[in-house]
Design a protein around this motif. Structure first.
Motif, PDB file in Angstrom:
ATOM      1  N   GLY A 129      59.624 -15.042   1.912  1.00 44.81           N
ATOM      2  CA  GLY A 129      59.951 -14.150   3.004  1.00 44.81           C
ATOM      3  C   GLY A 129      59.403 -12.747   2.886  1.00 44.81           C
ATOM      4  O   GLY A 129      59.706 -11.887   3.717  1.00 44.81           O
ATOM      5  N   GLU A 130      58.579 -12.480   1.864  1.00 46.65           N
ATOM      6  CA  GLU A 130      57.987 -11.151   1.704  1.00 46.65           C
ATOM      7  C   GLU A 130      56.493 -11.246   1.970  1.00 46.65           C
ATOM      8  O   GLU A 130      55.776 -11.965   1.272  1.00 46.65           O
ATOM      9  N   VAL A 131      56.026 -10.530   2.978  1.00 46.53           N
ATOM     10  CA  VAL A 131      54.637 -10.637   3.413  1.00 46.53           C
ATOM     11  C   VAL A 131      53.845  -9.449   2.877  1.00 46.53           C
ATOM     12  O   VAL A 131      54.000  -8.321   3.339  1.00 46.53           O
ATOM     13  N   LEU A 132      52.982  -9.717   1.888  1.00 48.49           N
ATOM     14  CA  LEU A 132      52.159  -8.670   1.290  1.00 48.49           C
ATOM     15  C   LEU A 132      50.753  -8.769   1.859  1.00 48.49           C
ATOM     16  O   LEU A 132      50.091  -9.802   1.729  1.00 48.49           O
ATOM     17  N   THR A 133      50.309  -7.708   2.489  1.00 46.73           N
ATOM     18  CA  THR A 133      48.984  -7.684   3.102  1.00 46.73           C
ATOM     19  C   THR A 133      48.174  -6.520   2.541  1.00 46.73           C
ATOM     20  O   THR A 133      48.720  -5.611   1.918  1.00 46.73           O
ATOM     21  N   GLY A 134      46.867  -6.565   2.784  1.00 43.07           N
ATOM     22  CA  GLY A 134      46.001  -5.480   2.341  1.00 43.07           C
ATOM     23  C   GLY A 134      44.744  -5.993   1.674  1.00 43.07           C
ATOM     24  O   GLY A 134      44.386  -7.166   1.776  1.00 43.07           O
ATOM     25  N   ARG A 135      44.068  -5.103   0.963  1.00 40.79           N
ATOM     26  CA  ARG A 135      42.831  -5.449   0.260  1.00 40.79           C
ATOM     27  C   ARG A 135      43.196  -5.896  -1.152  1.00 40.79           C
ATOM     28  O   ARG A 135      43.913  -5.199  -1.871  1.00 40.79           O
ATOM     29  N   PHE A 136      42.669  -7.046  -1.539  1.00 40.83           N
ATOM     30  CA  PHE A 136      42.961  -7.556  -2.867  1.00 40.83           C
ATOM     31  C   PHE A 136      41.785  -7.375  -3.820  1.00 40.83           C
ATOM     32  O   PHE A 136      41.981  -7.108  -4.996  1.00 40.83           O
ATOM     33  N   TYR A 137      40.569  -7.525  -3.325  1.00 44.67           N
ATOM     34  CA  TYR A 137      39.415  -7.411  -4.206  1.00 44.67           C
ATOM     35  C   TYR A 137      38.194  -6.964  -3.418  1.00 44.67           C
ATOM     36  O   TYR A 137      37.946  -7.454  -2.310  1.00 44.67           O
ATOM     37  N   VAL A 138      37.420  -6.047  -3.991  1.00 45.39           N
ATOM     38  CA  VAL A 138      36.171  -5.575  -3.397  1.00 45.39           C
ATOM     39  C   VAL A 138      35.140  -5.374  -4.500  1.00 45.39           C
ATOM     40  O   VAL A 138      35.383  -4.643  -5.466  1.00 45.39           O
ATOM     41  N   ASP A 139      33.991  -6.053  -4.364  1.00 46.86           N
ATOM     42  CA  ASP A 139      32.867  -5.870  -5.284  1.00 46.86           C
ATOM     43  C   ASP A 139      31.666  -5.439  -4.452  1.00 46.86           C
ATOM     44  O   ASP A 139      31.034  -6.241  -3.778  1.00 46.86           O
ATOM     45  N   ASP A 140      31.374  -4.148  -4.505  1.00 48.69           N
ATOM     46  CA  ASP A 140      30.277  -3.595  -3.710  1.00 48.69           C
ATOM     47  C   ASP A 140      28.929  -3.682  -4.414  1.00 48.69           C
ATOM     48  O   ASP A 140      27.888  -3.372  -3.813  1.00 48.69           O
ATOM     49  N   SER A 151      33.207 -11.648  -2.623  1.00 51.70           N
ATOM     50  CA  SER A 151      33.082 -10.255  -3.067  1.00 51.70           C
ATOM     51  C   SER A 151      33.956  -9.304  -2.255  1.00 51.70           C
ATOM     52  O   SER A 151      33.993  -8.110  -2.544  1.00 51.70           O
ATOM     53  N   TYR A 152      34.647  -9.815  -1.253  1.00 50.32           N
ATOM     54  CA  TYR A 152      35.654  -9.031  -0.513  1.00 50.32           C
ATOM     55  C   TYR A 152      36.770 -10.001  -0.129  1.00 50.32           C
ATOM     56  O   TYR A 152      36.508 -11.022   0.522  1.00 50.32           O
ATOM     57  N   VAL A 153      37.994  -9.706  -0.544  1.00 49.43           N
ATOM     58  CA  VAL A 153      39.132 -10.577  -0.255  1.00 49.43           C
ATOM     59  C   VAL A 153      40.274  -9.721   0.283  1.00 49.43           C
ATOM     60  O   VAL A 153      40.682  -8.737  -0.355  1.00 49.43           O
ATOM     61  N   ALA A 154      40.773 -10.092   1.459  1.00 52.76           N
ATOM     62  CA  ALA A 154      41.859  -9.329   2.064  1.00 52.76           C
ATOM     63  C   ALA A 154      42.776 -10.259   2.848  1.00 52.76           C
ATOM     64  O   ALA A 154      42.403 -11.381   3.195  1.00 52.76           O
ATOM     65  N   ARG A 155      43.976  -9.777   3.095  1.00 52.18           N
ATOM     66  CA  ARG A 155      44.914 -10.498   3.969  1.00 52.18           C
ATOM     67  C   ARG A 155      45.513  -9.494   4.938  1.00 52.18           C
ATOM     68  O   ARG A 155      45.891  -8.385   4.558  1.00 52.18           O
ATOM     69  N   SER A 169      39.792 -17.972  -3.186  1.00 48.76           N
ATOM     70  CA  SER A 169      38.669 -17.133  -2.770  1.00 48.76           C
ATOM     71  C   SER A 169      38.130 -16.314  -3.934  1.00 48.76           C
ATOM     72  O   SER A 169      36.918 -16.220  -4.150  1.00 48.76           O
ATOM     73  N   LEU A 170      39.037 -15.738  -4.715  1.00 48.05           N
ATOM     74  CA  LEU A 170      38.625 -14.951  -5.874  1.00 48.05           C
ATOM     75  C   LEU A 170      37.919 -15.812  -6.911  1.00 48.05           C
ATOM     76  O   LEU A 170      36.874 -15.448  -7.445  1.00 48.05           O
ATOM     77  N   THR A 171      38.505 -16.972  -7.188  1.00 46.89           N
ATOM     78  CA  THR A 171      37.937 -17.866  -8.193  1.00 46.89           C
ATOM     79  C   THR A 171      36.552 -18.359  -7.772  1.00 46.89           C
ATOM     80  O   THR A 171      35.636 -18.483  -8.593  1.00 46.89           O
ATOM     81  N   ALA A 172      36.392 -18.627  -6.463  1.00 43.64           N
ATOM     82  CA  ALA A 172      35.116 -19.144  -5.959  1.00 43.64           C
ATOM     83  C   ALA A 172      34.020 -18.089  -5.990  1.00 43.64           C
ATOM     84  O   ALA A 172      32.841 -18.418  -6.101  1.00 43.64           O
ATOM     85  N   ASP A 184      38.922  -4.527  -9.877  1.00 46.86           N
ATOM     86  CA  ASP A 184      39.143  -5.273 -11.110  1.00 46.86           C
ATOM     87  C   ASP A 184      39.574  -6.691 -10.747  1.00 46.86           C
ATOM     88  O   ASP A 184      40.650  -6.894 -10.191  1.00 46.86           O
ATOM     89  N   ARG A 185      38.731  -7.678 -11.076  1.00 46.10           N
ATOM     90  CA  ARG A 185      39.010  -9.062 -10.671  1.00 46.10           C
ATOM     91  C   ARG A 185      40.315  -9.583 -11.293  1.00 46.10           C
ATOM     92  O   ARG A 185      41.063 -10.316 -10.662  1.00 46.10           O
ATOM     93  N   GLY A 186      40.585  -9.209 -12.529  1.00 40.63           N
ATOM     94  CA  GLY A 186      41.803  -9.662 -13.192  1.00 40.63           C
ATOM     95  C   GLY A 186      43.049  -9.131 -12.507  1.00 40.63           C
ATOM     96  O   GLY A 186      44.000  -9.882 -12.244  1.00 40.63           O
TER      97      GLY A 186
END
Length: 313
Positions: A258-269, A177-181, A171-174, A240-242
Motif C-alpha cells: 500500500g505504499e507507492v514509491l515513485t521517482g528516479r531510481f537509476y541514471v547512467d549518463d 541506463s535510465y530507470v524510473a517509476r 530493468s536494472l539487472t538487464a 550508484d547501481r547498487g
C-alpha cells in the motif's frame, strides 16, 4: 540533409499539435490511468522541442496500444509484445526521430519480456513506457505478470500462486541506463520524468502506474504516492547501481503493502548507446540509413543475399 525536413527545425511546439484534427473518441474507461500517460506525453514532447513530425510512437496490443491513435505523430501499432524491436529498427535507421515504445505490463513484461531484457542490455536510445496496472485490461481482467500473489481473476479464480515480476529490478539487472517509476495520479512528476527519459541518451525505462478502475479495483489509484527524491525518509545515489537496486527492491515490496514509491531510481549518463557502440567498432556508418533514401546520388549496393543463393529446382 535530413531524412525528414522537419527534424532539427527550430520552432515553438504547442501541445495541441499532438491532438489529431479529427480526434477519435477514446475507448479507455472513465477513470483509466492511461489518460494520464497521454496527457503527460503531450506536455513533455514540446518541452524537449519535438514536433509531431519528429516523433514516432510504437505500441503493442492492449489498452496501451491505443496511445498512438490519440496522439498525432508517426505511429506503428505492432503485434503483442513487439513494440520494442520495431522501435529499435526505427531508431537505428533514423536516429533523428524521437522514438518512444509503449506497452502494458502484460505486453511488456510478459510476452515482450525477452525484447525488454535485450533492448535494455544493448542500451538502444529510446524511451520505453510501460503502462503498469497489474492486470490484462483489454481482454477483460486476467492475471498479469505484475498482479500480486493471491490476486483472484478469471484465469486465477483461487488466487495467483506466483509472486509478481519486479520490473524495476529486472530493468536494472538487464542494463537500462535510465530507470524510473511514476503514476497517472502524479501528473507533474510524470511530465518531468518523461522529459528526462526522452532527453537521456540510451535506453530509458519508465514504469508508469496506471489505475484500472474497471478490471483491477484491488490496485485502487496508487495513492498516496511518495516521491523518493522529495521525501526525507528515502535517500539514495541514483548514479550508484547498487544503491539503486536496493531502492528498487524496497519500492517493489512496498507497492503491494500500500505504499507507492515513485521517482528516479537509476541514471547512467556516461554509457554509450547501442548506435554509438556499433559506430565505434565500424559496424554502423555515421550517416543514418534513412538518409540514403533521400539521396539521389547514393550508389546502392547491388549485391543482395538472394543473389548468392541458387534457385530452387
Amino acid at each position: 540533409m535530413s531524412a525528414f525536413n522537419a527534424i532539427g527545425e527550430e520552432r515553438e511546439i504547442d501541445r495541441d499539435e499532438y491532438t489529431p484534427g479529427i480526434e477519435p473518441q477514446p475507448t479507455w474507461c472513465p477513470g483509466c490511468g492511461d489518460f494520464g500517460v497521454l496527457k503527460a506525453l503531450k506536455q513533455a514532447l514540446p518541452e524537449v522541442g519535438r514536433s509531431p513530425e519528429e516523433t514516432l510512437v510504437c505500441t503493442g496490443i492492449g489498452c496501451s496500444g491505443k496511445l498512438n491513435s490519440y496522439l498525432d505523430s508517426y505511429g506503428f501499432h505492432t503485434i503483442h509484445g513487439r513494440s520494442l524491436p520495431v522501435a529499435r529498427a526505427a531508431n537505428l535507421a533514423n536516429p533523428g526521430l524521437e522514438v518512444i515504445a509503449a506497452g502494458g505490463d502484460g505486453d511488456g513484461y510478459g510476452i515482450g519480456g525477452n525484447h525488454f531484457i535485450h533492448t535494455a542490455r544493448e542500451n538502444h536510445d529510446m524511451t520505453y513506457i510501460v503502462f503498469n496496472n497489474e492486470i490484462f485490461g483489454l481482454t477483460k481482467g486476467q492475471t498479469s505478470p505484475t498482479s500480486p500473489k493471491g490476486h483472484k481473476s478469471k484465469t486465477q479464480p483461487h488466487g495467483s500462486a506466483k509472486s509478481p515480476i519486479r520490473p524495476l529490478s529486472l530493468s536494472l539487472t538487464a542494463g537500462s541506463s535510465y530507470v524510473a517509476r511514476t503514476a497517472a495520479v502524479n501528473p507533474n512528476q510524470a511530465k518531468e520524468i518523461l522529459i528526462e527519459a526522452m532527453e537521456h541518451d540510451g535506453f530509458a525505462h519508465v514504469d508508469f502506474l496506471t489505475q484500472c478502475p474497471t478490471w483491477n479495483k484491488d490496485a485502487k489509484q496508487y495513492v498516496p504516492y511518495i516521491d523518493i527524491q522529495d521525501s526525507d525518509d528515502y535517500s539514495h545515489d541514483i548514479h550508484d547501481r547498487g544503491e539503486a537496486a536496493d531502492m528498487a527492491q524496497q519500492a517493489e515490496e512496498a507497492l503491494y503493502e500500500g505504499e507507492v514509491l515513485t521517482g528516479r531510481f537509476y541514471v547512467d549518463d556516461d554509457r554509450p548507446s547501442y548506435t554509438q557502440e556499433k559506430q565505434e567498432i565500424g559496424e554502423m556508418p555515421e550517416e543514418p540509413l534513412a538518409e540514403r533514401y533521400f539521396d539521389d546520388d547514393y550508389e546502392w549496393e547491388t549485391e543482395r543475399s538472394y543473389d548468392l543463393l541458387d534457385r530452387h529446382a
